[in-house]
Write an enzyme that holds these catalytic residues in place. Structure first.
Site, PDB file in Angstrom:
ATOM      1  CD  GLU A   1      10.274  13.539  10.794  1.00 49.59           C
ATOM      2  OE1 GLU A   1       9.157  13.041  10.983  1.00 49.59           O
ATOM      3  OE2 GLU A   1      11.234  12.916  10.287  1.00 49.59           O
TER       4      GLU A   1
ATOM      5  CE  LYS B   1      -1.770   3.035   2.047  1.00 50.03           C
ATOM      6  NZ  LYS B   1      -1.562   4.464   1.697  1.00 50.03           N
TER       7      LYS B   1
ATOM      8  CD  GLU C   1      12.960   4.286   8.743  1.00 51.43           C
ATOM      9  OE1 GLU C   1      13.192   5.202   9.557  1.00 51.43           O
ATOM     10  OE2 GLU C   1      12.849   4.464   7.530  1.00 51.43           O
TER      11      GLU C   1
ATOM     12  CB  CYS D   1      13.033   9.479   8.245  1.00 48.86           C
ATOM     13  SG  CYS D   1      13.633   8.108   7.305  1.00 48.86           S
TER      14      CYS D   1
HETATM   15  C1  UN1 Z   1      14.669   8.199   4.551  1.00 50.04           C
HETATM   16  O1  UN1 Z   1      15.337   9.063   5.074  1.00 50.04           O
HETATM   17  O2  UN1 Z   1      13.430   8.252   4.574  1.00 50.04           O
HETATM   18  O3  UN1 Z   1      20.096   7.243   3.954  1.00 50.04           O
HETATM   19  C2  UN1 Z   1      15.328   7.072   3.849  1.00 50.04           C
HETATM   20  C3  UN1 Z   1      19.463   7.857   3.116  1.00 50.04           C
HETATM   21  C4  UN1 Z   1      18.701   7.112   2.059  1.00 50.04           C
HETATM   22  C5  UN1 Z   1      17.451   6.538   2.624  1.00 50.04           C
HETATM   23  C6  UN1 Z   1      16.702   7.512   3.453  1.00 50.04           C
HETATM   24  N1  UN1 Z   1      19.521   6.088   1.506  1.00 50.04           N
HETATM   25  O4  UN1 Z   1      19.429   9.064   3.137  1.00 50.04           O
END
Ligand code: UN1
Length: 498
Positions: free
Chosen positions: A387, A177, A252, A286
């Site tokens: 955030e 999804k 996550e 993130c």
């Molecule tokens: C994310 O930040 O949502 O390490 C994933 C990174 C990428 C993955 C980020 N390879 O910035």
């Protein structure tokens, strides 16, 4: 321009409409007038159908030898290599990140295919001696069943691949999804699954928003695991739904990632790293650098150099190869960023760069916001704790390494961190003491490689790590312990021989 295409759900090997016959347009965040495609708005009935198909297909798929399952995944990698440019362009149009970053996103999926496909010939278990004679003990990995994969828009092919590929090699069936802001890249991935001949029903794709399509997936009793990437608040709700229905949850979630710049750092490197960490993907990672904790001895010099460079970044449509910073994903995200600018001002922080939405000329067509730097930030401020998920970074001052570490760790999140220093002693102390799942030394907080564990502590995760084969496989398999007694009599553990 050609009529925008209508994309359907993929359930039990068929491309079908959502049962309620409702759809939603997906638009380019760099130009709202451009429709990328029309996608199904799915609900409970569609999820029910997908779960039923996935359960049926799972019974056969789990019996396919893992090395054979993996051959499909190697072939997926090969197709993705050939289509990398095409899929990257479509990704930039659907969610705005600059083309070279979109190429990197597709590359992550390629890397995951090649890395995890190798697991088809490993998936090692353990054997250990029994305490009793003529008895063998072993443990092996077995699949879970149907896995629900709920994925975000910021890495719209990479993150689905982090989940899909290990789930498949382990012998699970899946329902993806994707975020309703970027369902096209996941569609491409699913098309590739179909193309390489993964049997019908093993991979299902259901689009729609979180409430109507995501929630029924998290609540469905026929689903064994939800693997979710997204905000901490949504992750919390997913976790609650999973608890109610006794399913596993691998979450996550968000971050408020700090970069420490010590007074002995190479400032040229630290400035480059901070620019990349704070403004790549328009800060919508993130792992984005959202706090820069600078030793007070070099604070002024760092800020001057950083602000000068940040001010020269080019904002625009990511399809233009010279653009550094694309648009935000949507109106709501733009509003959230603007709200935080006001919050920062009200808290007494100083926006020394940016802070005002871009609306002139072509900017008016999309959700553009410039790189924004707040100075004079202290750790208790909301802009230093919450955030934002936009091109907004806070600069905080520290007196010493200990002070910097304390500020960095004073956060509800714990995903990524970084330190710039030339002093090996400081680097190792930081590696030990930063309370995050990922720490970089002399590099930015972003840029994880797909074959290492990825995930965080506190509000950033719930103890799982995607990425590395052993940790990803841990998410998507169960341990099964088997005792084989060939003594020809009843032997009692803990009692016989004692
Ligand atoms: C994310 O930040 O949502 O390490 C994933 C990174 C990428 C993955 C980020 N390879 O910035």
């Amino acid at each position: 321009m050609a009529e925008p295409k209508t994309y359907r759900n993929f359930i039990d090997g068929e491309w079908i409409e959502a049962s309620a016959r409702q759809t939603r347009e997906n638009r380019n965040p760099a130009d709202k007038s451009e429709v990328i495609g029309t996608f199904q708005s799915s609900g409970q009935a569609d999820i029910d159908a997908a779960v039923e198909a996935a359960r049926k297909a799972w019974r056969r798929w789990r019996q396919v030898p893992a090395p054979k399952r993996a051959e499909h995944l190697f072939r997926m990698g090969e197709i993705l290599v050939r289509r990398k440019e095409e899929y990257a362009r479509e990704m930039t149009r659907e969610m705005g990140k600059p083309l070279r970053e979109a190429r990197g996103d597709v590359q992550e999926a390629i890397d995951v295919c090649y890395h995890i496909a190798g697991e088809g010939r490993r998936l090692h278990g353990h054997t250990t001696p029994s305490e009793l004679p003529n008895k063998s003990c072993l443990s092996m990995r077995v699949p879970l069943g149907v896995c629900g994969l709920i994925t975000p828009w910021n890495f719209p092919m990479a993150i689905p691949s982090w989940k899909l590929i290990p789930a498949l090699v382990c012998g699970n069936s899946v329902i993806i999804k994707p975020s309703s802001d970027a369902p096209l890249s996941a569609y491409h991935l699913v098309k590739v699954c179909q193309e390489v001949g993964i049997p019908r029903g093993v991979v299902n794709y259901v689009t729609g928003d979180g409430e109507s399509a995501g929630t029924p997936l998290t609540r469905h009793a026929g689903v064994a695991l939800i693997s979710f990437t997204g905000s901490s608040e949504t992750g919390r709700q997913v976790n609650l739904a999973c608890a109610d229905t006794y399913k596993r949850a691998a979450l996550e979630m968000g971050g408020k990632n700090a970069m420490i710049v010590m007074d002995d750092a190479r400032l040229d490197l630290a400035v480059e790293g901070a620019l990349w960490g704070a403004f790549a993907t328009t800060g919508q990672r993130c792992t984005a650098t959202s706090r820069i904790i600078v030793h007070k001895k070099i604070l002024k010099e760092f800020v001057d150099r950083f602000v000068e460079r940040a001010g020269s970044l080019k904002v625009g449509d990511g399809l233009d190869e010279s653009v550094d910073v694309g648009p935000l994903i949507n109106e709501a995200q733009l509003k959230k960023v603007m709200d935080y600018i006001q919050i920062g001002r009200d808290e007494g922080a100083d926006p020394v760069l940016g802070g005002v939405r871009l609306t002139k000329n072509e900017y008016g067509r999309g959700f553009f916001f410039p790189p924004t730097v707040f100075t004079g930030v202290t750790r208790g401020m909301r802009i230093a704790r919450e955030e934002i998920f936009g091109p907004v970074v806070c600069v905080l001052a520290a007196d010493s390494l200990e002070d910097a570490l304390e500020i960095a760790n004073d956060s509800p999140y714990g995903l990524s961190s970084s330190i710039y220093t030339q002093d090996v002693n400081k680097a190792f102390a930081a590696m030990r003491d930063l309370e995050t799942g990922i720490t970089y030394v002399n590099s930015s907080t972003i840029g994880a490689e797909t074959h290492l564990p990825f995930g965080g502590l506190k509000k950033s995760g719930n103890g799982h790590r995607e990425g590395a084969a052993h940790t990803a496989i841990d998410i998507f398999s169960e341990w099964k312990t088997v005792y084989v007694d060939y003594s020809g009599k009843l032997q009692k553990a803990q009692m016989d021989n004692n």
